[in-house]
Design an enzyme around this catalytic site. Structure first.
Site, PDB file in Angstrom:
ATOM      1  N   GLY A 130      -7.053 -10.655 -24.935  1.00 26.13           N
ATOM      2  CA  GLY A 130      -7.680 -10.658 -24.218  1.00 26.13           C
ATOM      3  C   GLY A 130      -8.360 -10.823 -23.060  1.00 26.13           C
ATOM      4  O   GLY A 130      -8.580 -10.167 -22.026  1.00 26.13           O
ATOM      5  N   ASN A 172      -8.807 -14.569 -21.480  1.00 28.75           N
ATOM      6  CA  ASN A 172      -8.578 -14.689 -20.208  1.00 28.75           C
ATOM      7  C   ASN A 172      -8.236 -13.463 -19.032  1.00 28.75           C
ATOM      8  O   ASN A 172      -8.784 -13.557 -18.068  1.00 28.75           O
ATOM      9  CB  ASN A 172      -6.932 -15.460 -20.268  1.00 28.75           C
ATOM     10  CG  ASN A 172      -7.597 -16.605 -20.617  1.00 28.75           C
ATOM     11  OD1 ASN A 172      -8.185 -17.501 -20.008  1.00 28.75           O
ATOM     12  ND2 ASN A 172      -7.031 -17.043 -22.032  1.00 28.75           N
ATOM     13  N   LYS A 184      10.860 -13.018 -27.917  1.00 28.41           N
ATOM     14  CA  LYS A 184      11.358 -13.088 -26.346  1.00 28.41           C
ATOM     15  C   LYS A 184      11.228 -11.825 -25.861  1.00 28.41           C
ATOM     16  O   LYS A 184      11.532 -10.832 -26.187  1.00 28.41           O
ATOM     17  CB  LYS A 184      12.481 -13.601 -26.350  1.00 28.41           C
ATOM     18  CG  LYS A 184      13.628 -13.096 -26.927  1.00 28.41           C
ATOM     19  CD  LYS A 184      15.287 -14.296 -26.678  1.00 28.41           C
ATOM     20  CE  LYS A 184      16.328 -13.597 -27.115  1.00 28.41           C
ATOM     21  NZ  LYS A 184      17.229 -14.368 -27.269  1.00 28.41           N
ATOM     22  N   MET A 215       1.949 -13.719 -25.999  1.00 30.67           N
ATOM     23  CA  MET A 215       3.402 -14.209 -27.009  1.00 30.67           C
ATOM     24  C   MET A 215       4.515 -14.741 -27.257  1.00 30.67           C
ATOM     25  O   MET A 215       5.708 -15.026 -27.547  1.00 30.67           O
ATOM     26  CB  MET A 215       2.381 -13.802 -28.430  1.00 30.67           C
ATOM     27  CG  MET A 215       1.232 -14.627 -28.029  1.00 30.67           C
ATOM     28  SD  MET A 215       1.191 -16.136 -26.922  1.00 30.67           S
ATOM     29  CE  MET A 215       0.352 -17.843 -28.541  1.00 30.67           C
ATOM     30  N   ARG A 216       5.491 -14.297 -25.739  1.00 30.36           N
ATOM     31  CA  ARG A 216       6.291 -14.742 -25.448  1.00 30.36           C
ATOM     32  C   ARG A 216       7.649 -15.381 -25.343  1.00 30.36           C
ATOM     33  O   ARG A 216       6.941 -15.093 -23.458  1.00 30.36           O
ATOM     34  CB  ARG A 216       7.272 -12.642 -25.019  1.00 30.36           C
ATOM     35  CG  ARG A 216       7.130 -11.865 -26.723  1.00 30.36           C
ATOM     36  CD  ARG A 216       7.742 -10.674 -26.372  1.00 30.36           C
ATOM     37  NE  ARG A 216       7.452  -9.895 -27.099  1.00 30.36           N
ATOM     38  CZ  ARG A 216       7.366  -9.013 -28.156  1.00 30.36           C
ATOM     39  NH1 ARG A 216       9.006  -9.881 -28.321  1.00 30.36           N
ATOM     40  NH2 ARG A 216       7.924  -8.674 -29.566  1.00 30.36           N
ATOM     41  N   ILE A 267       9.805 -16.310 -21.175  1.00 34.02           N
ATOM     42  CA  ILE A 267      10.443 -14.987 -20.171  1.00 34.02           C
ATOM     43  C   ILE A 267      11.555 -16.092 -20.100  1.00 34.02           C
ATOM     44  O   ILE A 267      11.219 -17.103 -20.166  1.00 34.02           O
ATOM     45  CB  ILE A 267       8.901 -15.639 -19.266  1.00 34.02           C
ATOM     46  CG1 ILE A 267       7.671 -15.323 -19.862  1.00 34.02           C
ATOM     47  CG2 ILE A 267       9.328 -14.421 -18.098  1.00 34.02           C
ATOM     48  CD1 ILE A 267       7.647 -13.523 -19.988  1.00 34.02           C
ATOM     49  N   ASN A 272       1.670 -19.188 -16.371  1.00 29.70           N
ATOM     50  CA  ASN A 272       0.841 -19.403 -17.809  1.00 29.70           C
ATOM     51  C   ASN A 272      -0.465 -19.609 -17.552  1.00 29.70           C
ATOM     52  O   ASN A 272      -0.239 -20.915 -17.323  1.00 29.70           O
ATOM     53  CB  ASN A 272       1.964 -19.764 -18.500  1.00 29.70           C
ATOM     54  CG  ASN A 272       1.395 -19.296 -19.934  1.00 29.70           C
ATOM     55  OD1 ASN A 272       0.742 -18.694 -20.097  1.00 29.70           O
ATOM     56  ND2 ASN A 272       1.981 -20.218 -20.221  1.00 29.70           N
ATOM     57  N   HIS A 294      -2.273 -22.107 -21.196  1.00 28.05           N
ATOM     58  CA  HIS A 294      -1.683 -22.634 -22.097  1.00 28.05           C
ATOM     59  C   HIS A 294      -2.644 -24.003 -22.569  1.00 28.05           C
ATOM     60  O   HIS A 294      -3.701 -24.336 -21.595  1.00 28.05           O
ATOM     61  CB  HIS A 294      -0.092 -23.975 -22.468  1.00 28.05           C
ATOM     62  CG  HIS A 294      -0.223 -24.120 -23.416  1.00 28.05           C
ATOM     63  ND1 HIS A 294       1.025 -23.244 -24.633  1.00 28.05           N
ATOM     64  CD2 HIS A 294       0.027 -25.635 -24.043  1.00 28.05           C
ATOM     65  CE1 HIS A 294       1.259 -24.021 -25.412  1.00 28.05           C
ATOM     66  NE2 HIS A 294       0.675 -25.439 -24.999  1.00 28.05           N
TER      67      HIS A 294
HETATM   68  C1  GAR Z   1      -5.601 -18.399 -25.331  1.00 28.24           C
HETATM   69  O1  GAR Z   1      -6.045 -20.085 -25.492  1.00 28.24           O
HETATM   70  C2  GAR Z   1      -4.053 -18.893 -24.470  1.00 28.24           C
HETATM   71  O2  GAR Z   1      -4.270 -19.870 -23.549  1.00 28.24           O
HETATM   72  C3  GAR Z   1      -3.386 -18.844 -25.502  1.00 28.24           C
HETATM   73  O3  GAR Z   1      -3.678 -18.183 -26.227  1.00 28.24           O
HETATM   74  C4  GAR Z   1      -4.835 -17.818 -25.896  1.00 28.24           C
HETATM   75  C5  GAR Z   1      -4.991 -16.617 -25.634  1.00 28.24           C
HETATM   76  O4  GAR Z   1      -6.364 -15.872 -25.484  1.00 28.24           O
HETATM   77  N1  GAR Z   1      -1.589 -19.148 -24.889  1.00 28.24           N
HETATM   78  C6  GAR Z   1      -0.384 -19.573 -25.688  1.00 28.24           C
HETATM   79  O5  GAR Z   1      -1.309 -20.330 -26.360  1.00 28.24           O
HETATM   80  C7  GAR Z   1       0.651 -19.381 -24.834  1.00 28.24           C
HETATM   81  N2  GAR Z   1       1.345 -20.273 -25.010  1.00 28.24           N
HETATM   82  P1  GAR Z   1      -6.717 -14.666 -24.518  1.00 28.24           P
HETATM   83  O6  GAR Z   1      -5.844 -13.299 -25.332  1.00 28.24           O
HETATM   84  O7  GAR Z   1      -8.431 -14.002 -25.367  1.00 28.24           O
HETATM   85  O8  GAR Z   1      -6.616 -14.722 -23.673  1.00 28.24           O
END
Ligand code: GAR
Length: 206
Positions: free
Chosen positions: A21, A23, A75, A102-103, A105, A119, A121
């Site tokens: 979490g 971000n 999903k 990480m699912r 949508i 989102n 990425h």
């Molecule tokens: C982040 O690096 C985000 O970009 C990635 O998961 C991490 C989550 O970190 N998301 C993906 O790979 C989605 N395909 P966080 O939980 O510390 O924000």
């Protein structure tokens, strides 16, 4: 202009997470420090009851919920999807921000929130979609990678791109060292995109 709205009107968001979490925390800090104005977080949703991000959200005074997505493993569909659509509507959520959720949508949520799900990425899409984007960049010996904020459609990391930030890949980078540098960029990108949305919309492409 893709996501166009009345400038400065309050934007109500929900943030979806699966674990750390960070971000989400960067967005909550930007709101708390008044760098990001006119945004309120109605709910933080996690598909993992033990996500560290849930505790962080609560420490900011934000309502949280665990969304049990069983029987699906990868999903968000079926009863969980119906449940979350009705909760988000009840809370008048304008925009869903996926932040390490990480699912996949699926159609139900996408059509209920058409062009209102974004989102982040950890690659310069369309390069390296899917899982382990940073490891993919290292394995491909990419010279540059980064992060992307995009609208979510039915595909895998395939929706219209809103904004990207570049990160150089060093010769001796591992997945971990590259992921750390990309994450730092992610933290400064997400709230800025939200700020632009609040200011009246975001432009896609030229
Ligand atoms: C982040 O690096 C985000 O970009 C990635 O998961 C991490 C989550 O970190 N998301 C993906 O790979 C989605 N395909 P966080 O939980 O510390 O924000």
């Amino acid at each position: 202009m893709f996501f166009n709205r009345t400038p400065q009107k309050k934007l109500t968001i929900a943030i979806f997470i699966s674990s750390r979490g960070s971000n989400m925390e960067a967005i909550l800090r930007a709101i708390r420090d008044r760098r990001l104005k006119n945004v309120s977080v109605a709910l933080v949703v996690s598909d993992n009851p033990d996500a560290k991000g849930l505790e962080i959200a609560r420490s900011f005074g934000v309502e949280t919920m665990y969304l049990d997505c069983a029987p699906f493993k990868t999903k968000l569909e079926g009863a969980a999807e119906e449940r979350i659509v009705s909760i988000l509507r009840e809370k008048n959520v304008d925009l869903i921000c996926l932040a390490g959720f990480m699912r996949m949508i699926k159609r139900g949520l996408i059509s209920a929130f058409r062009n209102r799900i974004i989102n982040i990425h950890p690659s310069l899409l369309p390069a390296f979609p899917g899982l382990d984007a940073q490891a993919q960049a290292v394995a491909a010996k990419a010279k540059v990678s980064g992060c992307t904020i995009h609208f979510v459609d039915e595909g895998m990391d395939s929706g219209p791109i809103i904004r990207q930030a570049k990160v150089s890949v060093k010769k001796n980078d591992t997945e971990k060292t590259l992921a750390m540098r990309i994450l730092k960029k992610e933290h400064s990108l997400y709230w800025r995109v939200l700020r632009d949305i609040v200011r009246g919309g975001v432009r896609i492409g030229a």
